[in-house]
Design an enzyme around this catalytic site. Structure first.
Site, PDB file in Angstrom:
ATOM      1  N   ARG A  39     -22.517  31.827 -10.173  1.00 50.89           N
ATOM      2  CA  ARG A  39     -21.889  32.656  -9.144  1.00 50.89           C
ATOM      3  C   ARG A  39     -21.657  34.041  -9.736  1.00 50.89           C
ATOM      4  O   ARG A  39     -21.403  34.186 -10.942  1.00 50.89           O
ATOM      5  CB  ARG A  39     -20.556  32.055  -8.686  1.00 50.89           C
ATOM      6  CG  ARG A  39     -20.689  30.784  -7.847  1.00 50.89           C
ATOM      7  CD  ARG A  39     -21.297  31.076  -6.489  1.00 50.89           C
ATOM      8  NE  ARG A  39     -21.327  29.916  -5.607  1.00 50.89           N
ATOM      9  CZ  ARG A  39     -22.354  29.078  -5.498  1.00 50.89           C
ATOM     10  NH1 ARG A  39     -23.436  29.273  -6.250  1.00 50.89           N
ATOM     11  NH2 ARG A  39     -22.314  28.063  -4.645  1.00 50.89           N
ATOM     12  N   HIS A  74     -30.185  35.497  -4.343  1.00 50.29           N
ATOM     13  CA  HIS A  74     -29.521  34.184  -4.266  1.00 50.29           C
ATOM     14  C   HIS A  74     -30.473  33.131  -3.694  1.00 50.29           C
ATOM     15  O   HIS A  74     -30.174  32.447  -2.718  1.00 50.29           O
ATOM     16  CB  HIS A  74     -28.247  34.262  -3.431  1.00 50.29           C
ATOM     17  CG  HIS A  74     -27.266  33.151  -3.764  1.00 50.29           C
ATOM     18  ND1 HIS A  74     -25.912  33.290  -3.628  1.00 50.29           N
ATOM     19  CD2 HIS A  74     -27.467  31.891  -4.228  1.00 50.29           C
ATOM     20  CE1 HIS A  74     -25.301  32.169  -3.993  1.00 50.29           C
ATOM     21  NE2 HIS A  74     -26.235  31.305  -4.364  1.00 50.29           N
ATOM     22  N   GLU A 120     -22.725  39.863  -1.816  1.00 51.37           N
ATOM     23  CA  GLU A 120     -24.048  39.516  -1.318  1.00 51.37           C
ATOM     24  C   GLU A 120     -24.083  39.700   0.195  1.00 51.37           C
ATOM     25  O   GLU A 120     -23.148  39.265   0.875  1.00 51.37           O
ATOM     26  CB  GLU A 120     -24.386  38.066  -1.694  1.00 51.37           C
ATOM     27  CG  GLU A 120     -24.438  37.848  -3.206  1.00 51.37           C
ATOM     28  CD  GLU A 120     -24.620  36.384  -3.593  1.00 51.37           C
ATOM     29  OE1 GLU A 120     -24.817  35.534  -2.697  1.00 51.37           O
ATOM     30  OE2 GLU A 120     -24.549  36.081  -4.800  1.00 51.37           O
TER      31      GLU A 120
END
Length: 323
Positions: free
Chosen positions: A247, A295, A276
């Site tokens: 993360r 991601h 994000e």
């Protein structure tokens, strides 16, 4: 749970047809319902599949995702919710837990793919693919020869894997095949296995000076938030690279950017970020020693089927009261 007929399960319309066969095999009276239907308010269970979250992130929720979230909130009898991800740190999932809904994740569904992505980052940086691709764009023939251009042998280098879940374990196995020496940093002090030097998270400072690859594969918890601080980054040698498939908030992102800009680190492969989508103005986009991935470490065409099976297996256990 006590048996109820029919049992209402909230899911996406897209996922309903794929779930049908597995649901039928359970031999229970189960009704799949969708947002917008009146019976959606009767749902006792919900399935958050990848198509529901779509391009939404923890920080920016797209309208189609919010539409489903609204339906979940309106289901006053909801008891259990299963999500496609390995983590449940999104605010919405935390919100449901706080109202008493059991939330389960799809642990293991994407472990192999995420580990392969982390290995891809290691190999791409080790073999200096960013430099080669820039040369290709310039139509320039620039062999990897000379000082600071010749790649270092991976065999014998030390990698530290932070986090010892399914992903971290697979990453370690892949690295060992390539001849790297692997150390492990984990929440507890139990040895990770034969030949794996193991430290607790707070013991990282003792091993970072000898580390060439720092690979983050841990969950985001109160312990790991900000774990890789500016102080710890400064302990890494200048030839070291960082791989983050965990993360964004596990690492101090401003400090990491500064270290990369000042060549205090050789490079980074980053799949996760503070915010994000990664803002267009972020300097990360333009760092020549960084590979930025949106991601996507766990994305693969086989992942939906694996997640679906985990959900169906959990649904059976939930009905039986053994989940």
């Amino acid at each position: 749970m006590s048996q109820k007929h029919p049992l209402h399960v909230l899911c996406s319309e897209q996922e309903a047809s794929a779930l049908a066969a597995g649901i039928a095999a359970l031999g229970q009276t189960i009704t799949l319902c969708h947002p917008g239907e009146e019976r959606a308010a009767l749902a006792e269970a919900a399935f958050i599949s990848r198509d529901i979250t779509g391009r939404s992130t923890k920080f920016e929720i797209m309208p189609e995702t919010e539409h489903f979230y609204t339906a979940v909130r309106a289901a006053s009898n909801l008891q259990w919710m299963h999500v496609h991800s390995a983590g449940v740190d999104r605010d919405f999932y935390q919100e449901q837990q706080q109202r008493g809904v059991r939330v389960t994740a799809s642990h293991g569904a994407s472990d192999a793919v995420v580990a392969q992505t982390a290995l891809t980052g290691v190999l791409a940086l080790a073999r200096k693919l960013p430099q080669l691709m820039r040369a290709q764009q310039r139509h320039a023939w620039e062999p990897l020869m000379g000082k600071d251009r010749t790649p270092r042998d991976l065999q014998g280098q030390r990698a530290v894997v932070v986090g010892w879940g399914g992903i971290g374990q697979r990453i370690a196995q892949l690295l060992q095949v390539l001849g790297l020496t692997v150390s492990v940093a984990r929440h507890g002090s139990e040895p990770a296995g034969p030949g794996l030097h193991t430290v607790r998270y707070d013991g990282l400072r003792d091993i970072l000076p000898e580390t060439s690859w720092l690979i983050l594969a841990c969950p985001l918890t109160d312990t790991t938030r900000g774990l890789i601080s500016a102080e710890l980054l400064a302990m890494l040698p200048a030839h070291a690279c960082l791989i983050n498939v965990a993360r964004g908030h596990v690492v101090d992102e401003p400090a990491l950017i500064q270290a990369l800009q000042n060549n205090q680190l050789a490079g980074a492969f980053l799949d996760v970020f503070y915010h994000e989508p990664l803002p267009a103005e972020s300097p990360i986009w333009d760092l020549q020693n960084v590979i930025a991935s949106p991601h996507s470490a766990g994305f693969s065409d086989g992942n939906p089927a694996r997640v679906r099976q985990i959900f169906i297996d959990n649904l059976q256990r939930w009905i039986q009261g053994t989940l």
